[in-house]
Design an enzyme around this catalytic site. Structure first.
Site, PDB file in Angstrom:
ATOM      1  N   ASP A 136      49.993  33.087  31.708  1.00  0.00           N
ATOM      2  CA  ASP A 136      48.827  32.564  30.996  1.00  0.00           C
ATOM      3  C   ASP A 136      48.593  31.076  31.183  1.00  0.00           C
ATOM      4  O   ASP A 136      47.559  30.554  30.764  1.00  0.00           O
ATOM      5  CB  ASP A 136      48.955  32.853  29.497  1.00  0.00           C
ATOM      6  CG  ASP A 136      49.980  31.935  28.826  1.00  0.00           C
ATOM      7  OD1 ASP A 136      50.985  31.590  29.481  1.00  0.00           O
ATOM      8  OD2 ASP A 136      49.769  31.560  27.659  1.00  0.00           O
TER       9      ASP A 136
ATOM     10  N   ASP B 172      55.803  36.254  32.484  1.00  0.00           N
ATOM     11  CA  ASP B 172      56.098  34.928  31.957  1.00  0.00           C
ATOM     12  C   ASP B 172      56.488  35.102  30.483  1.00  0.00           C
ATOM     13  O   ASP B 172      56.104  36.082  29.842  1.00  0.00           O
ATOM     14  CB  ASP B 172      54.856  34.040  32.092  1.00  0.00           C
ATOM     15  CG  ASP B 172      55.039  32.693  31.405  1.00  0.00           C
ATOM     16  OD1 ASP B 172      56.047  32.036  31.697  1.00  0.00           O
ATOM     17  OD2 ASP B 172      54.184  32.331  30.586  1.00  0.00           O
TER      18      ASP B 172
ATOM     19  N   CYS C   8      22.343  58.319  50.828  1.00  0.00           N
ATOM     20  CA  CYS C   8      23.730  58.595  51.208  1.00  0.00           C
ATOM     21  C   CYS C   8      24.340  57.344  51.817  1.00  0.00           C
ATOM     22  O   CYS C   8      23.652  56.341  52.036  1.00  0.00           O
ATOM     23  CB  CYS C   8      23.819  59.756  52.210  1.00  0.00           C
ATOM     24  SG  CYS C   8      23.083  59.367  53.815  1.00  0.00           S
TER      25      CYS C   8
ATOM     26  N   CYS D 163      22.789  55.975  54.936  1.00  0.00           N
ATOM     27  CA  CYS D 163      21.645  55.079  54.708  1.00  0.00           C
ATOM     28  C   CYS D 163      22.139  53.635  54.591  1.00  0.00           C
ATOM     29  O   CYS D 163      21.564  52.718  55.180  1.00  0.00           O
ATOM     30  CB  CYS D 163      20.909  55.461  53.424  1.00  0.00           C
ATOM     31  SG  CYS D 163      20.173  57.098  53.415  1.00  0.00           S
TER      32      CYS D 163
ATOM     33  N   ASP E  83      51.651  28.855  35.717  1.00  0.00           N
ATOM     34  CA  ASP E  83      51.797  30.200  36.268  1.00  0.00           C
ATOM     35  C   ASP E  83      50.851  30.446  37.449  1.00  0.00           C
ATOM     36  O   ASP E  83      51.006  31.440  38.159  1.00  0.00           O
ATOM     37  CB  ASP E  83      51.506  31.259  35.192  1.00  0.00           C
ATOM     38  CG  ASP E  83      52.499  31.194  34.044  1.00  0.00           C
ATOM     39  OD1 ASP E  83      53.687  30.971  34.316  1.00  0.00           O
ATOM     40  OD2 ASP E  83      52.076  31.353  32.883  1.00  0.00           O
TER      41      ASP E  83
END
Length: 715
Positions: free
Chosen positions: A607, A415, A22, A25, A611
């Site tokens: 891209d 862009d 869990c 733990c 940018d």
């Protein structure tokens, strides 16, 4: 004069952890490792079974492993998480079967009076003892290890609850006290929790199917140019290998011979095969559907696109979303609080004069119902499934934080070049007042065939000029090219490159520019005789993608360094109203900041290198995968396919994943908030509590697995 000793450089190490049950733990392991000298930060991921540790080198990895093992868990040196989960599933199944074989008759004789016989209590003790101390031994071992470090976890609740039931019963039996025994309670609790854990592990392993499928995509061997077959690990950069129809491309490279259609859907999410020819780069693990290719390896091993995708997905799955901090804080105090409520329940029932057996039953039910399994799985499991599904759709998520950031996005800035458009020029029109269009195009194309400029290549590609003879070629950078084509002197370029420009040519040029076209003039001698109009073509999918983004409640804006006319032309073609044109690279980041200052939550899609500042400034940066490495490094999300529709998928996956996290957390909190009072008031007995606890975890697991059904807008 004394000088300050420089701080030791920090380093990071990942440990594999086995045996967690869990989130408590995970919290216990974090606290144990944090106490080691030199450890700066620890993050233990319950879902992936890993611990990410930042330290200054003062502590060794062996000391870290020893600390983990002293808490009752395992930290193996060589670790395959999937293999470990398979072993855990098999171990749980064996323990479950052994426990069930004893618990079924134990529960039958304890709860069905006609089945009882003289001395049945001793038979019940004989069946319950191996279940509680055999099948349930791991709960007690981990609970004891945690107790030595003053930690409590789910194992503590199970251990205390089952040992209390067994101890009470054995005392009543041996001392011959006139009170009921609860051997079946300890046995049924252990069996039901093992059953719940077995279901949980089986379902949780499915959450990692996506990344396992990615890892299995890679080719195992490569056939070299001379026909020699070698293992993929022996393939080096510069080697050339052949790819037959139906085979996977061995590694990232560039086509040096042949032509084929390549199915890259497993990596990019695009369902339509892409035509590749000489000079085109291909991605390893994609499938050659027809034709034979000769490919030169450009990236191998950990540098390939597939390896980087797997690494990014793995890092994202290990990450911790901010919303998980709340769950972690609750889990850290939940177990000790549950133990306190259990003791209070016991005392309250006794003070109010109820039977000791009834008080004991209610207290044990509180312990069992309070196990925070669902709480621990709520966030990491949804992140695992969501990021894995995103990778299958061609969307790479850099970290869990991005999922939370993406949900509040209300504005997406695109862009132009390479994002909405193809990113390459194409000739769309040739116009001359004399009507000599075809001849002027032939002369211009023959001359530009000698040029390396993108606009020149676009003009040259528009017509076959192989028969033309070009002499005296020269290139005046930034202005144009000139030379003799079949003995005729020709110029192609900007207006200032010509000696004379007739008014008709100036008018044609102005009209084309207003339409957003790039204009190049052509003429014989020094006089411009016609114009060539070029444009960066809009991607076929861009208009649909913009419409899809707007349908999701997003404001879409265009941001570009191009002129206003060109930007407006593209914006109108795809349905964008807000345009920011003529913006330089540093100005792009400023525009994003301006939108944020207006109170908007902004995502930026781009891209190129120019940018990168804007991608880093935006609340969520989305890089087109066909762009530059710099853009991708500055982004939060990467669209592998280069298709803008993948941005829609990215938004959908992020929103659905975060909604699933919230739903999981709500269920986990609501379950415990409702169930603990019911158990304290005696409405739920311990066996029903154990079953309900398992069902709550199963709900969280199955709810998270629904994310695997998210469909792509690319298909």
């Amino acid at each position: 004069m004394a000088t300050a000793t420089p701080a030791a450089p920090e380093t990071s190490v990942d440990l594999s952890i086995e045996g967690m049950t869990c989130s408590a733990c995970a919290h216990a392991i974090e606290e144990g490792l944090q106490r080691l000298d030199g450890v700066a930060d620890v993050h233990v991921n319950f879902a992936t079974g890993t611990a990410a540790i930042r330290h200054d080198g003062a502590v060794s990895i062996d000391e870290m492993r020893a600390t983990v093992e002293s808490l009752g868990y395992r930290a193996p040196v060589e670790h395959d998480h999937d293999a470990a989960e398979q072993r855990r599933e098999a171990d749980l199944f064996r323990r479950l079967m052994a426990a069930a074989l004893l618990t079924i008759p134990l529960a039958a004789i304890s709860m069905i009076r006609p089945l009882r016989f003289s001395g049945w209590e001793w038979a019940a003790a004989a069946m319950a003892t191996p279940v509680v101390f055999g099948a349930g031994w791991r709960f007690h071992r981990v609970a004891a290890g945690n107790l030595r470090h003053r930690q409590v976890t789910m194992d503590t609740l199970v251990s205390v609850g089952t040992l209390a039931a067994w101890t009470w019963s054995i005392v009543v039996l041996i001392a011959d006290i006139d009170e009921p025994v609860y051997f079946e309670t300890g046995g049924v609790i252990v069996t039901l929790i093992l059953l719940g854990k077995w279901f949980e592990v089986r379902a949780t392993r499915r959450s990692g199917d996506a990344i396992r499928a990615l890892a299995d995509l890679g080719a195992r061997t490569a056939v070299l140019e001379d026909g020699t077959e070698i293992a993929i690990d022996d393939l080096a950069v510069g080697m050339r290998f052949r790819v037959a129809p139906g085979e996977r491309i061995a590694t990232d490279g560039v086509v040096v011979e042949g032509r084929a259609a390549v199915d890259a859907s497993m990596v990019t999410g695009e369902s339509v095969p892409v035509e590749v020819v000489v000079g085109i780069e291909v991605i390893g693990a994609t499938i050659n559907t027809d034709g034979t290719l000769l490919v030169e390896a450009r990236r191998v091993g950990a540098d390939t696109a597939l390896s980087q995708i797997i690494r990014l997905v793995d890092e994202a799955q290990r990450g911790r979303a901010p919303i998980q901090r709340l769950a972690d804080r609750v889990a850290s105090v939940f177990v000790p609080t549950a133990i306190g409520i259990s003791l209070l329940t016991l005392l309250t029932w006794l003070v109010l004069g109820y039977e000791t057996a009834d008080a004991f039953t209610a207290a044990v039910a509180v312990l069992i119902i309070a196990c925070p399994c669902a709480l621990g799985l709520a966030t990491p499991l949804a992140i695992m499934v969501g990021t894995g599904r995103a990778a299958q759709l061609g969307v790479l998520i850099s970290g869990a934080q991005v999922l939370e950031d993406s949900r509040g996005i209300d504005t997406i800035v695109l862009d132009k070049t390479g994002t909405i458009t193809e990113g390459r020029m194409a000739l769309v029109d040739v116009t001359s007042p004399t009507g000599d269009d075809d001849e002027l195009l032939r002369l211009a194309a023959a001359l530009e065939a000698k040029s390396e400029h993108p606009i020149g290549r676009a003009i040259a590609a528009s017509v076959d000029t192989s028969a033309a003879e070009v002499t005296g070629f020269y290139n005046q950078a930034g202005h144009g090219v000139a030379g003799a084509v079949d003995g005729v002197r020709v110029r192609v370029g900007r207006p200032e490159f010509f000696d004379e420009i007739p008014s008709e040519i100036e008018s044609l040029s102005a009209t084309a520019a207003v339409a957003g076209r790039t204009v190049v003039m052509v003429g014989r001698g020094g006089t411009a005789e016609g114009i060539l109009s070029l444009t960066d073509s809009v991607k076929a999918s861009s208009a649909g993608a913009v419409a899809a983004l707007r349908s999701r409640g997003l404001t879409v804006a265009l941001l570009t360094g191009d002129n206003e006319a060109s930007a407006r032309s593209v914006a109108e073609a795809v349905g964008i109203d807000q345009v920011m044109a003529g913006v330089l690279p540093d100005g792009k980041a400023a525009e994003i900041a301006r939108l944020q200052a207006e109170g908007r939550r902004v995502a930026m899609v781009g891209d190129g290198i120019n940018d990168a500042p804007a991608l880093a400034t935006a609340d969520v940066g989305i890089a087109i995968g066909t762009g530059t490495d710099v853009a991708m490094q500055a982004s939060d999300l990467t669209l592998v396919s280069g298709d803008l529709n993948a941005a829609v998928d990215a938004i959908d996956v992020s929103r659905r994943t975060f909604a699933t996290i919230k739903g999981n957390l709500f269920w986990a909190f609501a379950y415990n908030a409702a169930a603990i009072p019911l158990a304290a008031f005696g409405v739920l007995n311990p066996m029903i509590a154990a079953g309900a606890m398992g069902l709550s975890s199963l709900f969280v697991v199955t709810n998270s697995l629904r994310l695997r059904r998210i469909e792509s807008t690319l298909r």
